[in-house]
Design an enzyme around this catalytic site. Structure first.
Site, PDB file in Angstrom:
ATOM      1  N   SER A  70       0.835  -1.201   0.000  1.00 26.71           N
ATOM      2  CA  SER A  70       0.000   0.000   0.000  1.00 26.71           C
ATOM      3  C   SER A  70       0.870   1.252   0.000  1.00 26.71           C
ATOM      4  O   SER A  70       1.990   1.235   0.508  1.00 26.71           O
ATOM      5  CB  SER A  70      -0.884  -0.025   1.258  1.00 26.71           C
ATOM      6  OG  SER A  70      -1.497   1.222   1.453  1.00 26.71           O
ATOM      7  N   ALA A  71       0.355   2.321  -0.536  1.00 25.89           N
ATOM      8  CA  ALA A  71       1.060   3.607  -0.534  1.00 25.89           C
ATOM      9  C   ALA A  71       1.323   4.072   0.897  1.00 25.89           C
ATOM     10  O   ALA A  71       2.184   4.913   1.133  1.00 25.89           O
ATOM     11  CB  ALA A  71       0.232   4.649  -1.271  1.00 25.89           C
ATOM     12  N   TYR A 118      -1.199  -0.042  10.890  1.00 27.42           N
ATOM     13  CA  TYR A 118      -1.500  -0.685   9.598  1.00 27.42           C
ATOM     14  C   TYR A 118      -0.336  -0.474   8.625  1.00 27.42           C
ATOM     15  O   TYR A 118       0.168  -1.427   8.025  1.00 27.42           O
ATOM     16  CB  TYR A 118      -2.797  -0.117   9.012  1.00 27.42           C
ATOM     17  CG  TYR A 118      -2.951  -0.471   7.561  1.00 27.42           C
ATOM     18  CD1 TYR A 118      -2.733   0.480   6.577  1.00 27.42           C
ATOM     19  CD2 TYR A 118      -3.250  -1.773   7.166  1.00 27.42           C
ATOM     20  CE1 TYR A 118      -2.826   0.148   5.242  1.00 27.42           C
ATOM     21  CE2 TYR A 118      -3.347  -2.113   5.834  1.00 27.42           C
ATOM     22  CZ  TYR A 118      -3.121  -1.141   4.872  1.00 27.42           C
ATOM     23  OH  TYR A 118      -3.202  -1.475   3.553  1.00 27.42           O
ATOM     24  N   LYS A 145       2.502  -3.264   6.783  1.00 28.97           N
ATOM     25  CA  LYS A 145       2.825  -3.392   5.353  1.00 28.97           C
ATOM     26  C   LYS A 145       4.345  -3.271   5.149  1.00 28.97           C
ATOM     27  O   LYS A 145       4.947  -4.025   4.386  1.00 28.97           O
ATOM     28  CB  LYS A 145       2.076  -2.340   4.534  1.00 28.97           C
ATOM     29  CG  LYS A 145       0.584  -2.594   4.446  1.00 28.97           C
ATOM     30  CD  LYS A 145       0.285  -3.861   3.656  1.00 28.97           C
ATOM     31  CE  LYS A 145      -1.176  -4.262   3.715  1.00 28.97           C
ATOM     32  NZ  LYS A 145      -1.430  -5.515   2.973  1.00 28.97           N
ATOM     33  N   TYR A 152      -0.571  -0.337  -3.637  1.00 34.78           N
ATOM     34  CA  TYR A 152      -1.808   0.246  -4.162  1.00 34.78           C
ATOM     35  C   TYR A 152      -1.944   1.687  -3.683  1.00 34.78           C
ATOM     36  O   TYR A 152      -1.703   1.950  -2.502  1.00 34.78           O
ATOM     37  CB  TYR A 152      -3.030  -0.461  -3.617  1.00 34.78           C
ATOM     38  CG  TYR A 152      -3.110  -1.949  -3.765  1.00 34.78           C
ATOM     39  CD1 TYR A 152      -4.025  -2.657  -2.983  1.00 34.78           C
ATOM     40  CD2 TYR A 152      -2.325  -2.668  -4.651  1.00 34.78           C
ATOM     41  CE1 TYR A 152      -4.146  -4.035  -3.088  1.00 34.78           C
ATOM     42  CE2 TYR A 152      -2.426  -4.044  -4.756  1.00 34.78           C
ATOM     43  CZ  TYR A 152      -3.336  -4.721  -3.972  1.00 34.78           C
ATOM     44  OH  TYR A 152      -3.460  -6.092  -4.065  1.00 34.78           O
ATOM     45  N   LEU A 160     -13.693   6.827   1.842  1.00 33.84           N
ATOM     46  CA  LEU A 160     -14.492   7.944   1.328  1.00 33.84           C
ATOM     47  C   LEU A 160     -15.494   7.533   0.259  1.00 33.84           C
ATOM     48  O   LEU A 160     -16.701   7.803   0.373  1.00 33.84           O
ATOM     49  CB  LEU A 160     -13.549   9.021   0.770  1.00 33.84           C
ATOM     50  CG  LEU A 160     -14.208  10.269   0.174  1.00 33.84           C
ATOM     51  CD1 LEU A 160     -15.035  11.012   1.210  1.00 33.84           C
ATOM     52  CD2 LEU A 160     -13.142  11.191  -0.440  1.00 33.84           C
ATOM     53  N   VAL A 201     -15.839  16.025   6.693  1.00 33.03           N
ATOM     54  CA  VAL A 201     -14.553  16.160   6.000  1.00 33.03           C
ATOM     55  C   VAL A 201     -13.466  16.285   7.061  1.00 33.03           C
ATOM     56  O   VAL A 201     -13.511  17.189   7.906  1.00 33.03           O
ATOM     57  CB  VAL A 201     -14.558  17.403   5.086  1.00 33.03           C
ATOM     58  CG1 VAL A 201     -13.178  17.622   4.456  1.00 33.03           C
ATOM     59  CG2 VAL A 201     -15.627  17.243   4.007  1.00 33.03           C
ATOM     60  N   GLY A 215      -3.344   9.832  11.345  1.00 33.46           N
ATOM     61  CA  GLY A 215      -2.774   8.908  10.354  1.00 33.46           C
ATOM     62  C   GLY A 215      -2.943   9.403   8.932  1.00 33.46           C
ATOM     63  O   GLY A 215      -2.305   8.886   8.027  1.00 33.46           O
TER      64      GLY A 215
HETATM   65  C1  WQD Z   1      -9.519   9.318   1.603  1.00 31.21           C
HETATM   66  C2  WQD Z   1      -9.570  10.776   2.029  1.00 31.21           C
HETATM   67  C3  WQD Z   1      -9.726  11.124   4.390  1.00 31.21           C
HETATM   68  C4  WQD Z   1     -13.718   9.496   4.992  1.00 31.21           C
HETATM   69  C5  WQD Z   1      -7.119   4.121   3.192  1.00 31.21           C
HETATM   70  C6  WQD Z   1      -6.020   3.347   3.817  1.00 31.21           C
HETATM   71  C7  WQD Z   1      -5.155   2.775   2.735  1.00 31.21           C
HETATM   72  C8  WQD Z   1      -5.998   1.991   1.791  1.00 31.21           C
HETATM   73  C9  WQD Z   1      -7.132   2.806   1.206  1.00 31.21           C
HETATM   74  C10 WQD Z   1      -5.819  -0.270   2.385  1.00 31.21           C
HETATM   75  C11 WQD Z   1      -8.733  11.025   3.263  1.00 31.21           C
HETATM   76  C12 WQD Z   1     -10.967  11.652   3.685  1.00 31.21           C
HETATM   77  C13 WQD Z   1     -12.530   9.888   4.388  1.00 31.21           C
HETATM   78  C14 WQD Z   1     -14.583  10.488   5.546  1.00 31.21           C
HETATM   79  C15 WQD Z   1     -13.047  12.193   4.873  1.00 31.21           C
HETATM   80  N1  WQD Z   1      -6.502   0.870   2.460  1.00 31.21           N
HETATM   81  N2  WQD Z   1     -12.209  11.218   4.329  1.00 31.21           N
HETATM   82  N3  WQD Z   1     -14.212  11.802   5.462  1.00 31.21           N
HETATM   83  O1  WQD Z   1      -7.135   7.027   4.013  1.00 31.21           O
HETATM   84  O2  WQD Z   1      -6.404   7.486   1.627  1.00 31.21           O
HETATM   85  O3  WQD Z   1      -6.541   5.154   2.447  1.00 31.21           O
HETATM   86  O4  WQD Z   1      -7.879   3.320   2.316  1.00 31.21           O
HETATM   87  O5  WQD Z   1      -4.871  -0.507   1.729  1.00 31.21           O
HETATM   88  O6  WQD Z   1      -4.179   1.993   3.329  1.00 31.21           O
HETATM   89  O7  WQD Z   1      -5.252   4.239   4.576  1.00 31.21           O
HETATM   90  O8  WQD Z   1      -8.617   6.415   2.042  1.00 31.21           O
HETATM   91  O9  WQD Z   1     -10.999   6.670   1.600  1.00 31.21           O
HETATM   92  O10 WQD Z   1     -10.214   6.429   4.016  1.00 31.21           O
HETATM   93  O11 WQD Z   1      -9.782   8.541   2.777  1.00 31.21           O
HETATM   94  O12 WQD Z   1     -12.730  13.399   4.825  1.00 31.21           O
HETATM   95  O13 WQD Z   1     -15.673  10.183   6.109  1.00 31.21           O
HETATM   96  O14 WQD Z   1     -10.927  11.089   2.395  1.00 31.21           O
HETATM   97  O15 WQD Z   1      -9.304  12.050   5.384  1.00 31.21           O
HETATM   98  O16 WQD Z   1      -8.109  12.272   3.105  1.00 31.21           O
HETATM   99  P1  WQD Z   1      -7.126   6.634   2.587  1.00 31.21           P
HETATM  100  P2  WQD Z   1      -9.980   6.970   2.654  1.00 31.21           P
END
Ligand code: WQD
Length: 391
Positions: A155-156, A179, A183, A214, A237, A256, A348
């Site tokens: 993962s990134a 997490y 990784k 990813y 999201l 947000v 995080g």
């Molecule tokens: C995206 C952006 C949130 C929900 C995570 C894991 C990563 C991978 C993919 C496994 C962020 C913002 C989110 C909300 C918000 N999983 N957000 N309100 O965090 O980039 O990656 O999922 O491999 O390892 O870390 O994805 O979709 O959770 O968030 O503002 O209710 O949307 O702060 O900036 P993320 P996400």
């Protein structure tokens, strides 16, 4: 006809019933080159996903062939399904041994893991047991059965807060959450294993691993027949926005998590790619593990991380989208008038994660052509057809 066909290679996918796993298995089935085996404990997935993947592949096979498809092609759309926890070493061993008389397991795509960043800091031992200990146990079993090819789902998040954007693969790794650290640890463990089982001719006995980092996978198969269905409330999201639009999440506003980041609109930026493009990257990576192939020579010619046959690739589009841009894209795709409320930052979260996709493109020929509008349209099509997922 079937006798001119290569025999199917047995490929094990861990976490096969999950969002990533089901789309990866779908893409493997469509090649008709593999007998796919799934191991999943259904902690965050549903067995029904695998039934649908197999049905979809068979339907598309029949639609694509003007003549009767071969028995082997039909057989290649059937999945061997095992409900099993990867930490149940004896159960995993007996699955491996059941294939010993059928050519053995040719390669493993290891996707099974817990992935919620926030939750990982609340229950670290569960994350280290499920993500790290299970990977060690899997590697030991692979070694015992001489299964020497691995695709690892990374993962990134291994980059933590990256020093440069876009992010190249040689960027230092620094997990910023439990997490993320699971990784990083798994990549280091796999690298050390590759180095230890590396004879200088790099011949058959070498253990070869490709780690796919990813960025943010999104969307679903355009049929709407398979898609993302996490158990419980979606944290990510895009699935959250889809559930809000279809009414299975009744939050009045989208919270947000901070708009005071150093980005154009103050909200975090991520590199979203279509789940089917991500899945296609796994099939190319698997083909790159075929010793003696040109692709194999190219991939392992320059292994930055270690002298062993270990290679990592970013899988992303190389474009960033902010939270507000995603909300806008989903407003257009769903017609739902989202209300947003900015609250505090989520622990995080990093400001920006955008892949430099050059290495995967140059060496694997990987591309992620599907755009954000397609991701949102396919996600919405899945959610509308399956408001409560696979239940
Ligand atoms: C995206 C952006 C949130 C929900 C995570 C894991 C990563 C991978 C993919 C496994 C962020 C913002 C989110 C909300 C918000 N999983 N957000 N309100 O965090 O980039 O990656 O999922 O491999 O390892 O870390 O994805 O979709 O959770 O968030 O503002 O209710 O949307 O702060 O900036 P993320 P996400």
């Amino acid at each position: 006809n079937s006798n001119s066909q290569e025999p199917l290679k047995n490929v094990l996918v861990t976490g096969g019933a999950g969002y990533i796993g089901s789309h990866v298995i779908y893409t493997l089935l469509r090649t008709h080159k593999y007998k796919v085996i799934s191991i999943d404990n259904y902690h965050n997935s549903f067995p029904a996903a695998l039934t649908r993947v197999s049905e979809l592949a068979l339907t598309e096979l029949k639609a694509a062939s003007d003549s009767q498809p071969s028995a082997q092609d039909i057989d290649s759309t059937a999945i061997d399904v095992h409900e099993c926890d990867l930490n149940a070493a004896s159960a995993v061993r007996s699955i491996f041994s059941s294939y010993s008389s059928k050519g053995g397991i040719w390669g493993v795509i290891h996707i099974a893991a817990y992935k919620a960043v926030g939750e990982s800091s609340e229950i670290p031992l569960t994350y280290y047991a499920n993500n790290v200990a299970a990977t060690i146990s899997l590697l030991q079993t692979m070694q015992e059965f001489g299964c020497m090819r691995l695709i690892y789902s990374s993962s990134a998040t291994v980059y933590g807060v990256p020093p440069d954007i876009p992010i190249k693969e040689e960027t230092r790794r620094e997990g910023d959450s439990v997490y993320g650290r699971t990784k990083v640890m798994c990549e280091l463990i796999i690298q050390d294993f590759c180095d230890s089982v590396m004879n200088d001719s790099g011949s058959k006995t070498s253990f070869q691993a490709i780690s796919l980092r990813y960025f943010n996978p999104a969307g679903a198969h355009p049929s709407g027949y398979i898609g993302e269905h996490p158990r419980g409330r979606p944290e990510n999201l895009l699935p959250l926005l889809a559930h809000m639009a279809v009414g299975t999440v009744t939050d009045p506003v989208l919270k947000v998590f901070g708009n005071d980041y150093p980005t154009p609109d103050g909200t975090c930026i991520r590199d979203y790619l279509h789940i089917l493009d991500l899945a296609a990257g796994h099939v190319v990576a698997l083909q790159a593990l075929e010793e003696g192939s040109e692709l194999n020579a190219k991939v392992f010619a320059s292994s930055i991380q270690s002298q062993g046959r270990f290679k990592a690739y970013n899988l992303g589009k190389g474009h960033g989208m902010s939270v507000m841009q995603i909300v806008d894209a989903m407003r257009k795709a769903t017609g739902h008038d989202y209300k947003t409320e900015v609250i505090g930052r989520r622990r995080g979260d990093v400001p920006e994660l955008i892949a430099d996709p050059a290495l995967a493109r140059a060496e694997l020929g990987f591309d992620a052509p599907r755009d954000l509008e397609t991701m949102c349209r396919d996600l919405w099509n899945w959610q509308v057809k399956n408001p409560t997922g696979y239940e």
